[in-house]
Design a protein around this motif. Structure first.
Motif, PDB file in Angstrom:
ATOM      1  N   ALA A 192       4.864  -6.694   5.822  1.00 44.73           N
ATOM      2  CA  ALA A 192       5.959  -7.149   4.954  1.00 44.73           C
ATOM      3  C   ALA A 192       5.604  -7.043   3.474  1.00 44.73           C
ATOM      4  CB  ALA A 192       6.320  -8.590   5.300  1.00 44.73           C
ATOM      5  N   GLU A 193       4.281  -6.995   3.153  1.00 44.37           N
ATOM      6  CA  GLU A 193       3.884  -6.937   1.742  1.00 44.37           C
ATOM      7  C   GLU A 193       4.232  -5.597   1.106  1.00 44.37           C
ATOM      8  OE1 GLU A 193       1.877  -8.761   4.640  1.00 44.37           O
ATOM      9  OE2 GLU A 193       0.867  -6.940   4.058  1.00 44.37           O
ATOM     10  N   ILE A 194       4.385  -4.579   1.927  1.00 48.92           N
ATOM     11  CA  ILE A 194       4.643  -3.241   1.373  1.00 48.92           C
ATOM     12  C   ILE A 194       6.079  -3.178   0.858  1.00 48.92           C
ATOM     13  CG2 ILE A 194       4.813  -0.788   1.921  1.00 48.92           C
ATOM     14  CD1 ILE A 194       2.652  -1.167   3.993  1.00 48.92           C
ATOM     15  N   ALA A 195       6.190  -2.803  -0.413  1.00 51.83           N
ATOM     16  CA  ALA A 195       7.529  -2.676  -1.005  1.00 51.83           C
ATOM     17  C   ALA A 195       7.940  -1.208  -0.984  1.00 51.83           C
ATOM     18  CB  ALA A 195       7.503  -3.186  -2.436  1.00 51.83           C
ATOM     19  N   PRO A 196       9.196  -0.919  -0.706  1.00 51.15           N
ATOM     20  CA  PRO A 196       9.653   0.480  -0.750  1.00 51.15           C
ATOM     21  C   PRO A 196       9.483   1.037  -2.166  1.00 51.15           C
ATOM     22  CG  PRO A 196      11.318  -0.958   0.215  1.00 51.15           C
ATOM     23  CD  PRO A 196      10.271  -1.844  -0.354  1.00 51.15           C
ATOM     24  N   THR A 199      -5.240  -9.209  -0.414  1.00 48.40           N
ATOM     25  CA  THR A 199      -4.528  -8.060   0.133  1.00 48.40           C
ATOM     26  C   THR A 199      -3.862  -7.264  -0.983  1.00 48.40           C
ATOM     27  OG1 THR A 199      -2.656  -9.493   0.551  1.00 48.40           O
ATOM     28  CG2 THR A 199      -4.120  -9.041   2.409  1.00 48.40           C
ATOM     29  N   ARG A 200      -4.218  -7.566  -2.238  1.00 47.95           N
ATOM     30  CA  ARG A 200      -3.695  -6.807  -3.367  1.00 47.95           C
ATOM     31  C   ARG A 200      -4.842  -6.373  -4.272  1.00 47.95           C
ATOM     32  NH1 ARG A 200       1.700  -8.673  -5.386  1.00 47.95           N
ATOM     33  NH2 ARG A 200       0.744  -9.236  -7.342  1.00 47.95           N
ATOM     34  N   VAL A 201      -4.722  -5.181  -4.808  1.00 46.50           N
ATOM     35  CA  VAL A 201      -5.714  -4.664  -5.741  1.00 46.50           C
ATOM     36  C   VAL A 201      -4.973  -4.271  -7.016  1.00 46.50           C
ATOM     37  CG1 VAL A 201      -7.367  -2.807  -6.181  1.00 46.50           C
ATOM     38  CG2 VAL A 201      -7.218  -3.801  -3.902  1.00 46.50           C
ATOM     39  N   VAL A 252      -0.764   0.143 -18.251  1.00 45.97           N
ATOM     40  CA  VAL A 252       0.228  -0.491 -17.374  1.00 45.97           C
ATOM     41  C   VAL A 252      -0.489  -0.905 -16.095  1.00 45.97           C
ATOM     42  CG1 VAL A 252       2.361  -0.133 -16.078  1.00 45.97           C
ATOM     43  CG2 VAL A 252       2.069   0.934 -18.315  1.00 45.97           C
ATOM     44  N   THR A 253      -0.174  -2.085 -15.598  1.00 47.00           N
ATOM     45  CA  THR A 253      -0.823  -2.558 -14.375  1.00 47.00           C
ATOM     46  C   THR A 253       0.191  -2.635 -13.231  1.00 47.00           C
ATOM     47  OG1 THR A 253      -2.395  -3.860 -15.657  1.00 47.00           O
ATOM     48  CG2 THR A 253      -2.144  -4.452 -13.342  1.00 47.00           C
ATOM     49  N   ALA A 254      -0.247  -2.171 -12.087  1.00 51.34           N
ATOM     50  CA  ALA A 254       0.556  -2.308 -10.867  1.00 51.34           C
ATOM     51  C   ALA A 254      -0.344  -2.948  -9.810  1.00 51.34           C
ATOM     52  CB  ALA A 254       1.052  -0.952 -10.406  1.00 51.34           C
ATOM     53  N   HIS A 255       0.232  -3.353  -8.716  1.00 55.02           N
ATOM     54  CA  HIS A 255      -0.575  -3.956  -7.656  1.00 55.02           C
ATOM     55  C   HIS A 255      -0.445  -3.167  -6.366  1.00 55.02           C
ATOM     56  CE1 HIS A 255      -0.531  -7.410 -10.428  1.00 55.02           C
ATOM     57  NE2 HIS A 255      -1.745  -7.592  -9.930  1.00 55.02           N
ATOM     58  N   ALA A 256      -1.617  -2.722  -5.882  1.00 52.83           N
ATOM     59  CA  ALA A 256      -1.633  -2.007  -4.609  1.00 52.83           C
ATOM     60  C   ALA A 256      -1.804  -3.032  -3.493  1.00 52.83           C
ATOM     61  CB  ALA A 256      -2.777  -1.000  -4.582  1.00 52.83           C
ATOM     62  N   VAL A 257      -1.005  -2.904  -2.452  1.00 48.18           N
ATOM     63  CA  VAL A 257      -1.083  -3.875  -1.353  1.00 48.18           C
ATOM     64  C   VAL A 257      -1.796  -3.251  -0.157  1.00 48.18           C
ATOM     65  CG1 VAL A 257       1.007  -5.080  -2.046  1.00 48.18           C
ATOM     66  CG2 VAL A 257       1.162  -3.179  -0.433  1.00 48.18           C
ATOM     67  N   LEU A 258      -2.356  -4.107   0.665  1.00 49.67           N
ATOM     68  CA  LEU A 258      -3.063  -3.628   1.851  1.00 49.67           C
ATOM     69  C   LEU A 258      -2.055  -2.976   2.798  1.00 49.67           C
ATOM     70  CD1 LEU A 258      -5.692  -3.521   3.542  1.00 49.67           C
ATOM     71  CD2 LEU A 258      -5.007  -5.702   4.542  1.00 49.67           C
ATOM     72  N   ALA A 259      -2.275  -1.679   3.048  1.00 46.42           N
ATOM     73  CA  ALA A 259      -1.360  -0.956   3.934  1.00 46.42           C
ATOM     74  C   ALA A 259      -1.988  -0.693   5.290  1.00 46.42           C
ATOM     75  CB  ALA A 259      -0.958   0.373   3.305  1.00 46.42           C
ATOM     76  N   GLU A 260      -3.306  -0.632   5.329  1.00 49.79           N
ATOM     77  CA  GLU A 260      -3.971  -0.361   6.611  1.00 49.79           C
ATOM     78  C   GLU A 260      -5.325  -1.026   6.664  1.00 49.79           C
ATOM     79  OE1 GLU A 260      -2.627   0.351   9.611  1.00 49.79           O
ATOM     80  OE2 GLU A 260      -1.713   1.967   8.474  1.00 49.79           O
ATOM     81  N   ALA A 276       0.255   1.723  -3.698  1.00 52.25           N
ATOM     82  CA  ALA A 276       1.225   1.262  -4.702  1.00 52.25           C
ATOM     83  C   ALA A 276       2.009   2.470  -5.174  1.00 52.25           C
ATOM     84  CB  ALA A 276       0.496   0.624  -5.881  1.00 52.25           C
ATOM     85  N   THR A 277       3.194   2.238  -5.672  1.00 56.04           N
ATOM     86  CA  THR A 277       3.948   3.317  -6.304  1.00 56.04           C
ATOM     87  C   THR A 277       4.317   2.872  -7.712  1.00 56.04           C
ATOM     88  OG1 THR A 277       6.059   2.486  -5.459  1.00 56.04           O
ATOM     89  CG2 THR A 277       4.921   4.126  -4.123  1.00 56.04           C
ATOM     90  N   ALA A 278       4.518   3.826  -8.585  1.00 56.79           N
ATOM     91  CA  ALA A 278       4.821   3.491  -9.980  1.00 56.79           C
ATOM     92  C   ALA A 278       5.570   4.646 -10.617  1.00 56.79           C
ATOM     93  CB  ALA A 278       3.533   3.221 -10.741  1.00 56.79           C
ATOM     94  N   ARG A 279       6.038   4.381 -11.805  1.00 52.16           N
ATOM     95  CA  ARG A 279       6.729   5.399 -12.577  1.00 52.16           C
ATOM     96  C   ARG A 279       5.868   5.752 -13.783  1.00 52.16           C
ATOM     97  NH1 ARG A 279      10.193   9.536 -12.949  1.00 52.16           N
ATOM     98  NH2 ARG A 279      10.655   9.891 -15.133  1.00 52.16           N
TER      99      ARG A 279
END
Lengths: 472, 213
Positions: free
Chosen positions: A208-212, A253-255, A267-275, A376-379
């Motif tokens: 559920a932590e993974i955002a589209p 579960t976030r980096v 710019v900072t984003a957060h990568a979530v545990l996917a696997e 994580a995804t970003a622009r």
């Protein structure tokens, strides 16, 4: 001498004699012949027959081992090639492993032999456990993605997820969130928005932590950290496969991931545990091969019991024979003597069979796999992408290291991928004089001989086309 | 002392059994070199799986060529319609990686050969190199060639294709099954109307040795 020590002596004698017989028999076996060239070498080599120097040891190992460890060497070589930036070689190695795993081993002699009680499971050609195969799909698809082959990237990710359905435990089948997300990312890059949404949703259902990805996101960040699951043997005879080492117990579960470009604010984003690869490895459920190994272990146990019983019978019979000899009872002496010899033989055979039975589980493993994958995804502004560096500092539970990577464009799309890996790899410069090793000469010397009866023209063609494989 | 020995004469057999059992545990040598053999591309090869193989590509493309030419489409035109059969119009939607050119090239070439001039084929793959040549002619670096100057050919129809797969695995017995569907459609380049469509389906199943399950 007590009865107990006599029994022990008899059992040891039987075991020693059996061991001498085995050693004598096996000592005369000729050394293994060299394999028929290296399929891995051909998969890694460029058009000129050159292999990146850091990958050359895998080619040598593959040539020595033949098909038994081909997939394992290809997995290791492909991963190292990815780390040093040899993308084409990486794709070639992973593709070879994929082709081998896809082949159905219905009548394979090595597989049949591995089922024998007297041959260890590790005799079989390595195809990996489901989590290793699934991660092959991950890396294979990543290679396709970085080459702009999005159709095959999607296929590889889906194939990887399908490997995860090998689990006999229904509860944990097909739960690779990262692969589902990556299928969605390939769709996203091709602007197939509806399909992308479906696949992102499928990933979110698992984690559920993974955002589209947002509609305008154009960068995918993958952080690979931690150590691969370690396989270990358990059970009295090592017949059970278990995993040792530390599972991903971190609550982090976030980096945090920083995007930095010259002249622009970070710019900072957060990568979530996917696997969590440990989770994937340890939720496999029962395997068919476990039942085979359990059968071997039971046989070994029975053989040991028979050996001990035979030794005990022989010892008792010797005592009876001694009484017969002292009392002058010739009949008793004869019967007890024959029984002692019979017991000794049963002990010998049982002991021999027990020591010859190989119930131990196969613990060959893809050791260079990470323990976890974050995403994580970003622009990022397209014009600044080439100058953008992505960095992350991992939580202490995952080593605490800082890792950095550049954005790699996905050809033919507006997307980029940044892969941050904690794996260590030698520095490799493709332009250096010693960057490649020429394996062409070695391969020529080990190519298959031309079959008798071929015309010279056909023979030439046959030799020329022998190493050709499908390229994607 | 006269001991009766019930195993007299059976020692060699027992010893051999033990020797055999002991040696069976040695790791097997790598398989020997195999001579190169030509095999029929239309039959299953020595290495097989549940995915698309050479015999399937041959069967799919042959089937599509026959059906397209038998559809009567070519008889509707006084001049050969121009068709684009390009790898970029063939997509893969499934779990099997494939070299798409194997399908598209075989389809285009066999269609071109079998149509005997009733269909004209446009190659967009060559657009880069033909553009370069046209530029050289425009700049008079080269002469105009022997065929005279013409516009780049427009396309009347685009042949689109898709390979889709669906996999199933039995958790109880390890049987793997893959359903593969190839679909093709000839679409008018002006109107998007579909002029012809067909599909080819196959399903393969197999089970790996128990040692892999």
């Amino acid at each position: 001498m007590t009865t107990r020590s006599t029994a022990e002596l008899a059992r040891r004698c039987a075991g020693l004699l059996a061991g001498v017989l085995f050693a004598t028999g096996c000592g005369t076996k000729p050394p293994a012949a060299a394999g028929a060239g290296s399929a891995l070498g051909r998969a890694l080599a460029d058009a000129g027959g050159r292999v990146p120097a850091p990958l050359a040891p895998f080619v040598a190992s593959d040539r020595a081992d033949g098909t038994r460890n081909e997939v394992l060497h290809a997995m290791h070589a492909g991963k190292l090639a990815l780390e040093i930036g040899a993308l084409r070689a990486s794709r070639g190695a992973f593709d070879l492993a994929y082709q081998r795993i896809e082949t159905v081993y219905a009548d394979n002699p090595a597989a049949a032999k591995a089922r024998s009680r007297f041959v260890p499971e590790a005799t079989k050609d390595f195809k990996g456990e489901p989590f290793e195969r699934a991660m092959l799909g991950y890396y294979l698809g990543l290679g396709d993605l970085l080459q702009g082959d999005l159709d095959n990237a999607r296929a590889a990710f889906r194939w990887g997820e399908f490997q995860d359905t090998m689990s006999a435990s229904e509860q944990y089948q097909g739960d690779m969130a990262s692969l589902r997300f990556l299928v969605g990312w390939a769709d996203h890059c091709e602007r197939r928005h509806r399909s992308a949404e479906e696949n992102f949703r499928a990933a979110t259902e698992v984690r559920a932590e993974i955002a589209p990805a947002a509609p305008h996101d154009n960068v995918l960040v993958l952080v690979e950290a931690g150590q691969a699951p370690q396989k270990a043997r358990a059970g009295q005879h090592g017949e059970a496969l278990t995993y040792s080492g530390v599972a991903l117990t971190t609550p982090d579960t976030r980096v945090a991931v920083q995007f930095a470009a010259a002249g622009a604010p970070a710019v900072t984003a957060h990568a979530v545990l996917a696997e969590d690869i440990h989770w994937q490895a340890t939720t496999l459920g029962g395997r068919a091969v476990d039942r085979i190994l359990a059968g071997k272990a039971a046989f070994k146990e029975n053989a040991t019991t028979a050996a001990n019983t035979g030794a005990a019978v022989a010892t008792a019979a010797v005592d009876v024979a001694r009484v017969g000899a002292l009392s002058g009872d010739r009949n008793m002496l004869n019967i007890a003597g024959a029984t002692a010899v019979g017991g000794l033989l049963i002990s010998m055979v049982g002991s021999g069979l027990a020591s010859a039975t190989r119930a131990e589980a196969d613990i060959r493993r893809w050791s260079s796999l990470p323990g976890a994958v974050f995403l994580a995804t970003a622009r990022v502004d397209g014009a600044a992408a080439a100058a953008t560096r992505v960095s992350a500092t991992l939580p202490p539970a995952l080593g605490g290291r800082s890792v950095t990577a550049a954005l790699v464009p996905v050809p033919g799309t507006p997307c980029h991928v940044a892969r941050l890996s904690t794996a260590t790899a030698p520095a490799w410069n493709a332009q250096a004089a010693d960057a490649f090793v020429d394996i062409a000469a070695a391969e020529r010397s080990t190519r298959p001989a031309v079959a008798a009866g071929d015309t010279p023209e056909r023979a030439r063609d046959a030799v020329k086309t022998a190493p050709v494989r499908g390229s994607f | 002392m006269n001991l009766s020995f019930p195993f007299r004469g059976r020692w060699p057999a027992l010893a051999l059994a033990l020797l055999g059992a002991g040696c069976a545990s040695a790791p097997p040598p790598p398989p020997p070199a195999a001579p190169v053999r030509y095999t029929d591309v239309g039959t299953q090869g020595a290495v097989a799986g549940v995915g698309t193989e050479s015999q399937d590509i041959v069967a799919v493309t042959d089937s599509m060529v026959r059906d397209l030419l038998a559809s009567g489409l070519t008889a509707q035109f006084t001049r050969p319609p121009r068709i684009l059969v390009d790898v970029n119009d063939f997509s893969v939607d499934g779990s099997q990686r494939i070299n798409k050119s194997l399908v598209v090239d075989r389809l285009r070439i066999n269609l071109q050969r079998a149509s005997r001039g009733r269909l004209a084929f446009v190659s967009r793959e060559s657009l880069g190199s033909t553009s370069r040549e046209r530029e050289l002619k425009d700049k008079r670096v080269t002469d105009g060639g022997t065929l005279g100057r013409n516009a780049v050919a427009g396309v009347d129809f685009v042949l689109r294709g898709r390979m889709a797969t669906q996999d199933k695995r039995s958790a109880s017995n390890g049987m793997v099954e893959r359903y593969t569907q190839f679909s093709f459609e000839l679409v008018e380049a002006e109107t998007d109307l579909s002029a012809w469509a067909n599909l080819y389906e196959m399903q393969k199943s197999g089970r790996d040795d128990a040692i892999y399950r």
